[in-house]
Design a protein around this motif. Sequence first.
Motif, PDB file in Angstrom:
ATOM      1  N   GLY A  47      50.801  33.235  42.268  1.00 26.43           N
ATOM      2  CA  GLY A  47      50.834  34.298  41.280  1.00 26.43           C
ATOM      3  C   GLY A  47      49.471  34.905  41.013  1.00 26.43           C
ATOM      4  N   ARG A  48      48.622  34.903  42.038  1.00 21.20           N
ATOM      5  CA  ARG A  48      47.278  35.473  41.941  1.00 21.20           C
ATOM      6  C   ARG A  48      47.037  36.373  43.142  1.00 21.20           C
ATOM      7  NH1 ARG A  48      48.020  33.312  37.797  1.00 21.20           N
ATOM      8  NH2 ARG A  48      46.608  32.029  36.531  1.00 21.20           N
ATOM      9  N   VAL A  49      45.912  37.079  43.112  1.00 19.76           N
ATOM     10  CA  VAL A  49      45.502  37.938  44.212  1.00 19.76           C
ATOM     11  C   VAL A  49      44.392  37.249  44.983  1.00 19.76           C
ATOM     12  CG1 VAL A  49      44.472  40.160  44.843  1.00 19.76           C
ATOM     13  CG2 VAL A  49      46.138  40.047  42.977  1.00 19.76           C
ATOM     14  N   HIS A  50      44.519  37.208  46.307  1.00 19.51           N
ATOM     15  CA  HIS A  50      43.516  36.607  47.178  1.00 19.51           C
ATOM     16  C   HIS A  50      43.167  37.618  48.268  1.00 19.51           C
ATOM     17  CE1 HIS A  50      44.358  32.711  45.295  1.00 19.51           C
ATOM     18  NE2 HIS A  50      45.635  33.025  45.410  1.00 19.51           N
ATOM     19  N   ALA A 150      42.452  48.967  39.707  1.00 23.48           N
ATOM     20  CA  ALA A 150      43.640  48.794  40.546  1.00 23.48           C
ATOM     21  C   ALA A 150      43.875  47.326  40.862  1.00 23.48           C
ATOM     22  CB  ALA A 150      43.491  49.600  41.838  1.00 23.48           C
ATOM     23  N   SER A 151      42.805  46.585  41.145  1.00 22.78           N
ATOM     24  CA  SER A 151      42.980  45.159  41.442  1.00 22.78           C
ATOM     25  C   SER A 151      43.448  44.398  40.211  1.00 22.78           C
ATOM     26  CB  SER A 151      41.686  44.568  41.993  1.00 22.78           C
ATOM     27  OG  SER A 151      40.686  44.477  41.004  1.00 22.78           O
ATOM     28  N   ARG A 152      43.063  44.828  39.037  1.00 17.69           N
ATOM     29  CA  ARG A 152      43.559  44.194  37.814  1.00 17.69           C
ATOM     30  C   ARG A 152      45.045  44.444  37.629  1.00 17.69           C
ATOM     31  NH1 ARG A 152      38.329  45.772  34.045  1.00 17.69           N
ATOM     32  NH2 ARG A 152      37.123  43.860  34.452  1.00 17.69           N
ATOM     33  N   ARG A 153      45.499  45.646  37.983  1.00 23.86           N
ATOM     34  CA  ARG A 153      46.940  45.929  37.916  1.00 23.86           C
ATOM     35  C   ARG A 153      47.708  44.996  38.849  1.00 23.86           C
ATOM     36  NH1 ARG A 153      45.468  51.637  38.434  1.00 23.86           N
ATOM     37  NH2 ARG A 153      45.371  52.594  36.363  1.00 23.86           N
ATOM     38  N   LEU A 154      47.194  44.819  40.042  1.00 25.33           N
ATOM     39  CA  LEU A 154      47.842  43.909  40.988  1.00 25.33           C
ATOM     40  C   LEU A 154      47.858  42.487  40.443  1.00 25.33           C
ATOM     41  CD1 LEU A 154      46.239  45.184  44.323  1.00 25.33           C
ATOM     42  CD2 LEU A 154      48.606  45.535  43.587  1.00 25.33           C
ATOM     43  N   THR A 155      46.741  42.061  39.870  1.00 24.85           N
ATOM     44  CA  THR A 155      46.650  40.709  39.328  1.00 24.85           C
ATOM     45  C   THR A 155      47.637  40.499  38.189  1.00 24.85           C
ATOM     46  OG1 THR A 155      44.325  40.489  39.961  1.00 24.85           O
ATOM     47  CG2 THR A 155      45.104  39.073  38.187  1.00 24.85           C
ATOM     48  N   ALA A 179      40.232  39.667  42.180  1.00 22.75           N
ATOM     49  CA  ALA A 179      40.844  38.643  43.029  1.00 22.75           C
ATOM     50  C   ALA A 179      40.422  37.246  42.597  1.00 22.75           C
ATOM     51  CB  ALA A 179      40.463  38.874  44.487  1.00 22.75           C
ATOM     52  N   ASP A 180      41.348  36.298  42.726  1.00 26.89           N
ATOM     53  CA  ASP A 180      41.054  34.913  42.378  1.00 26.89           C
ATOM     54  C   ASP A 180      40.135  34.276  43.412  1.00 26.89           C
ATOM     55  OD1 ASP A 180      41.912  32.773  40.390  1.00 26.89           O
ATOM     56  OD2 ASP A 180      42.305  31.750  42.292  1.00 26.89           O
TER      57      ASP A 180
END
Length: 271
Positions: A47-50, A150-155, A179-180
């Motif tokens: 449940g994170r972005v990598h 945008a990356s925060r929205r994905l996260t 990203a994590d």
Amino acid sequence: MIESARNLDALKRRLASLDRVVRTRHAHFPFGHAPLDRMLGGGLARGRVHEFFACEGGEAAATGLSLILARLAGPQATTLWLRPSAAARQGVPYGPGLTALGVDPAHLLIGVMQDEGMLLRAAVEALRSPALGALLLEIRGRAPQLDLTASRRLTLAAEQSGVTALLLRLDADPTASAADTRWRVGAAPSVPLPGNAPGMSAFDLTLLRHRGGRDGVAWRLIWDNERGLFGDGRDERDDHGRQGEGREGGAPLSRASLSFPAVRPAADRAA
């Protein structure tokens, strides 16, 4: 069979038709390589972005590793691979190559979007779907729209649904993101198996960033497709380029192997 959705509306309809995934209680999914998993607190966080950046000449390796991790993140569930249309015209997934990595084409859904903005909108929409095992988002070049916001929205979308997002960054350099973890991926040397058969797939992997944890560590990982994990005693570790330093028992590094035809150019695709 690999399926494809070529616009956002088609993608929404296809996602709505998928069965809901029963989420595991585990907060991480492991590589299977014990020292690396320990350093990450159990593996990659669900449940994170990598983010995975390809080394020069390492596009196929970064793609292959991302597909393997998508499989580990959601076994038996559908992986959505979002691709820009320009990339999709250059090459298509190669079935035998996917199978060699343990990726079942029947569990792979490909979304082809016309531009970067649509890719990001589709990614946020997809991450809200409880039916996905993982999202693989392929972004090429500088990607100015993939900024910190945008990356925060994905996260946020990944955290709410529990779907893991793997950002495949090709021909790009790292910039600020939510990203994590962030990684650099390259292809490792190949050593043939007995009978001069192709060696197992292997990857040079460098951890560039880890929220709240250690980074700047490099590993050489061998993918054991039969066991479905990395690590079988021949894995290699190289902290900050110092071979053998810090290894348990001071054992010398072994050679790794690579056999990875996961994506083939259009002129080379199978019928």
